[in-house]
Design a protein around this motif. Structure first.
Motif, mmCIF file in Angstrom:
data_model
loop_
_atom_site.group_PDB
_atom_site.id
_atom_site.type_symbol
_atom_site.label_atom_id
_atom_site.label_comp_id
_atom_site.label_asym_id
_atom_site.label_seq_id
_atom_site.Cartn_x
_atom_site.Cartn_y
_atom_site.Cartn_z
ATOM 1 N N ASP A 73 0.726 -1.378 0.004
ATOM 2 C CA ASP A 73 -0.070 -0.092 0.022
ATOM 3 C C ASP A 73 0.793 1.179 0.073
ATOM 4 O O ASP A 73 0.419 2.445 -0.112
ATOM 5 N N LYS A 74 2.334 1.103 0.195
ATOM 6 C CA LYS A 74 2.994 2.239 0.015
ATOM 7 C C LYS A 74 4.392 1.922 -0.576
ATOM 8 O O LYS A 74 4.805 0.547 -0.641
ATOM 9 N N VAL A 75 5.011 2.864 -1.250
ATOM 10 C CA VAL A 75 5.958 2.867 -2.225
ATOM 11 C C VAL A 75 7.054 3.877 -2.038
ATOM 12 O O VAL A 75 6.650 5.051 -1.544
ATOM 13 N N ILE A 76 8.366 3.431 -2.002
ATOM 14 C CA ILE A 76 9.317 4.276 -2.315
ATOM 15 C C ILE A 76 9.649 4.664 -3.603
ATOM 16 O O ILE A 76 10.038 3.825 -4.585
ATOM 17 N N VAL A 77 9.440 6.171 -4.088
ATOM 18 C CA VAL A 77 9.539 6.427 -5.525
ATOM 19 C C VAL A 77 10.655 7.103 -5.936
ATOM 20 O O VAL A 77 11.136 8.170 -5.379
ATOM 21 N N GLY A 78 11.561 6.878 -7.021
ATOM 22 C CA GLY A 78 12.393 7.295 -7.559
ATOM 23 C C GLY A 78 12.156 8.335 -8.583
ATOM 24 O O GLY A 78 11.326 8.163 -9.502
ATOM 25 N N LEU A 79 12.599 9.431 -8.408
ATOM 26 C CA LEU A 79 12.347 10.880 -9.017
ATOM 27 C C LEU A 79 13.536 11.011 -9.972
ATOM 28 O O LEU A 79 14.663 10.841 -9.599
ATOM 29 N N PRO A 80 13.206 11.405 -11.398
ATOM 30 C CA PRO A 80 14.535 11.670 -12.420
ATOM 31 C C PRO A 80 15.203 12.982 -11.812
ATOM 32 O O PRO A 80 14.410 13.701 -11.255
ATOM 33 N N ALA A 81 16.338 12.908 -12.337
ATOM 34 C CA ALA A 81 17.220 14.204 -11.896
ATOM 35 C C ALA A 81 17.120 15.376 -12.898
ATOM 36 O O ALA A 81 17.845 16.296 -12.987
ATOM 37 N N ASN A 82 16.055 15.231 -13.994
ATOM 38 C CA ASN A 82 15.726 16.331 -14.880
ATOM 39 C C ASN A 82 15.556 17.639 -14.000
ATOM 40 O O ASN A 82 14.527 17.728 -13.282
ATOM 41 N N TYR A 83 16.480 18.622 -14.435
ATOM 42 C CA TYR A 83 16.275 20.119 -14.309
ATOM 43 C C TYR A 83 16.446 20.209 -12.734
ATOM 44 O O TYR A 83 16.101 20.982 -11.708
ATOM 45 N N LEU A 84 17.193 19.259 -12.059
ATOM 46 C CA LEU A 84 17.418 19.102 -10.675
ATOM 47 C C LEU A 84 18.525 20.286 -10.372
ATOM 48 O O LEU A 84 19.695 20.580 -10.984
ATOM 49 N N GLN A 85 18.247 21.139 -9.175
ATOM 50 C CA GLN A 85 19.153 21.995 -8.727
ATOM 51 C C GLN A 85 19.442 21.687 -7.390
ATOM 52 O O GLN A 85 18.425 21.289 -6.390
ATOM 53 N N MET A 86 20.696 21.912 -6.888
ATOM 54 C CA MET A 86 21.052 21.742 -5.639
ATOM 55 C C MET A 86 21.845 22.766 -4.874
ATOM 56 O O MET A 86 22.484 23.541 -5.638
ATOM 57 N N THR A 87 21.487 23.163 -3.712
ATOM 58 C CA THR A 87 22.078 24.460 -3.054
ATOM 59 C C THR A 87 22.664 24.097 -1.535
ATOM 60 O O THR A 87 21.679 23.264 -0.902
ATOM 61 N N GLU A 88 23.480 24.466 -1.069
ATOM 62 C CA GLU A 88 24.051 24.343 -0.119
ATOM 63 C C GLU A 88 23.500 25.400 0.974
ATOM 64 O O GLU A 88 23.408 26.470 0.651
ATOM 65 N N VAL A 89 22.747 25.035 2.086
ATOM 66 C CA VAL A 89 22.050 25.985 2.948
ATOM 67 C C VAL A 89 22.452 25.641 4.451
ATOM 68 O O VAL A 89 23.074 24.775 4.837
ATOM 69 N N HIS A 90 22.129 26.759 5.232
ATOM 70 C CA HIS A 90 22.681 26.890 6.415
ATOM 71 C C HIS A 90 21.562 27.548 7.487
ATOM 72 O O HIS A 90 20.897 28.282 7.130
ATOM 73 N N GLY A 91 21.032 26.868 8.417
ATOM 74 C CA GLY A 91 20.320 27.361 9.502
ATOM 75 C C GLY A 91 20.808 27.444 10.947
ATOM 76 O O GLY A 91 21.790 26.587 11.049
ATOM 77 N N MET A 92 20.224 28.352 11.574
ATOM 78 C CA MET A 92 20.887 28.143 13.015
ATOM 79 C C MET A 92 19.755 28.775 14.000
ATOM 80 O O MET A 92 18.952 29.888 13.507
ATOM 81 N N ILE A 93 19.550 28.408 14.728
ATOM 82 C CA ILE A 93 18.352 28.680 16.181
ATOM 83 C C ILE A 93 19.186 28.662 17.485
ATOM 84 O O ILE A 93 20.132 28.329 17.859
ATOM 85 N N THR A 94 18.351 29.492 18.255
ATOM 86 C CA THR A 94 18.730 29.602 19.533
ATOM 87 C C THR A 94 18.032 28.472 20.591
ATOM 88 O O THR A 94 16.803 28.491 20.331
ATOM 89 N N VAL A 95 18.662 27.478 21.043
ATOM 90 C CA VAL A 95 17.975 26.465 21.922
ATOM 91 C C VAL A 95 17.873 26.798 23.347
ATOM 92 O O VAL A 95 16.846 26.465 23.963
#
Length: 460
Positions: A73-95
């Motif tokens: 009833d559930k599946v893990i689906v592969g997506l093609p890499a067409n027009y894939l964009q990748m970006t390095e991101v950074h996040g910060m919070i106060t704990v």
């Protein structure tokens, strides 16, 4: 399918759709069922007819259910890499609570991931995945899982992957129409790169060339991250088309000739072996030599590799220690490794799964999807939870929306729900990847080496 140790990888390919059922038995993933059906409604790796694709998915899953005896009833689906964009991101919070350090909990991981995703994407794109690089707790970095640690400040470095909403929505819609839930959406080169390569190959760098039926995907894995992906709209279907055109035979006959008698390297074929080919307009079959057939195949294979290699040259990709790994249905052609070695630097090998019943490179993605999900840690699941909490994996089915709400309320989610906000998008252009360098953060200068020009552009 309630057993959390059962996974179904769904590879929606241009020529065939594969549903692979795997079971984790004491840490070892075993294939217990497989369904393969001719694809419908796809062109060059992209869904162009949702209903046809949904019917093909249903047929493949039904076959996998019959062979495995497991209700799917559930599946893990592969997506093609067409027009894939990748970006390095950074996040910060106060704990800290009122200036006092406290223990980091699940919600803190979700919050810092949300902070990292505060980037404006064009309306036609959507975030597909957020892959962890590391956490930093106060002044301590390179932390893989910060939960339970005491901190004032929590930081996250990750790679954010985004793709066209058209591709993502059509995929989710087809799966939903097939009566299935989406457990996870995984970019194909991420699954294959992270799961089919050794630790050393992922660390030092390896080129993956996925030779599919509708397109060829060239990607680079380095430092355990997907750094580059390029999709070329040439694949095995064009080889079949060439055979059909040159030998004046039907597409079905051409495909059969390629599978049963084809060689990628004509030097390995015989000029004495004759093949009887049904030719259009002829009452009797016409004989062609095995070598002549191989020459037709080799011409297109060389063109595919040449286009892939030129793309790597255009980004100044160095010779990576891991060499080149070939996978996908076309990779089964005899002599493919020898031809590839003429275009790529370093060692070239063909990936063939070692599981019984699926020892063919065309099953590489389906197996990788199951392994990928099986290897996910709790902290990785929290990042995935953040992606759909931000509205990127809303469901197209009301039932899945309700499940998504329940999952987001849980402290430790274990399932990625299917999507919810389908918006009509412009028609998808011809399949071709759009690669984007990762946004680099300031780093200390390193001693120059042959890899520096490329790494400065694409790697930290």
């Amino acid at each position: 399918m309630n057993d959390s140790h059962i996974y179904v990888g769904l590879d929606i390919g241009t020529t065939s759709i594969k549903a692979l059922v795997c079971e984790d038995v004491k840490g070892e993933l075993r294939v217990v069922g497989v369904g393969t059906q001719p694809a419908g409604g796809l062109s060059r790796g992209v869904i162009v007819d949702i209903e046809k694709t949904a019917h093909a998915i249903q047929a493949a899953v039904r076959q996998a259910t019959e062979k495995s005896g497991i209700k799917i009833d559930k599946v893990i689906v592969g997506l093609p890499a067409n027009y894939l964009q990748m970006t390095e991101v950074h996040g910060m919070i106060t704990v800290a609570n009122q200036g006092q350090p406290r223990e980091i909990i699940n919600q803190d991981v979700i919050d810092v991931a949300s902070a990292a995703m505060t980037q404006n994407l064009p309306p036609e794109r959507e975030v597909i995945d957020l892959v962890l690089r590391d956490f930093a707790v106060d002044d301590f970095n390179k932390i893989e899982d910060p939960r339970g640690m005491v901190a004032v400040r929590l930081e996250l470095r990750a790679t954010m992957y985004s793709g066209p909403k058209t591709i993502v929505h059509n995929t989710k819609k087809a799966v939903a129409l097939a009566g299935l839930q989406i457990q996870d959406l995984v970019v194909a080169p991420i699954a294959t790169g992270f799961e089919l390569l050794s630790d050393g190959e992922q660390d030092f760098g390896t080129v993956l060339v996925d030779l599919g039926g509708g397109q060829t995907t060239t990607s680079i894995i380095h430092d355990h991250q997907l750094k580059f992906a390029y999709v070329d709209p040439e694949g095995g279907n064009l080889i079949t088309h060439d055979i059909s055109t040159v030998l004046n035979t039907s597409q079905r006959n051409a495909e059969q000739l390629k599978r049963d008698h084809g060689y990628a390297d004509s030097r390995q074929a015989s000029d004495e072996v004759q093949l009887a080919v049904d030719v259009v307009g002829k009452n009797q079959p016409v004989n062609y030599s095995e070598k002549y057939l191989a020459e037709v195949i080799e011409a297109r294979v060389r063109q595919i590799f040449e286009r892939s290699q030129k793309k790597l040259q255009s980004i100044n990709a160095p010779q990576l220690p891991g060499g080149v790994v070939l996978l996908g249905g076309v990779a089964i052609l005899p002599g493919i490794k020898e031809i590839a070695s003429e275009y790529y630097d370093g060692n070239v090998k063909v990936y063939i799964p070692d599981q019984m019943g699926v020892r063919h490179p065309s099953f590489a993605l389906a197996i990788a999807l199951c392994k990928y999900e099986d290897d996910l840690r709790d902290v990785d699941q929290l990042l995935k939870e953040t992606v759909h909490q931000e509205g990127n994996f809303a469901s197209v089915v009301h039932q899945v929306v309700q499940q998504a709400a329940q999952t987001s309320a849980a402290p430790q989610p274990t399932r990625r729900p299917a999507p919810s906000r389908p918006a009509p998008q412009p028609s998808q252009p011809e399949a071709q990847a759009q690669e984007q360098p990762v946004d680099n953060q300031p780093t200390k200068k390193k001693k120059k080496n042959p890899f520096s020009n490329f790494f400065n552009n694409f790697f930290d």
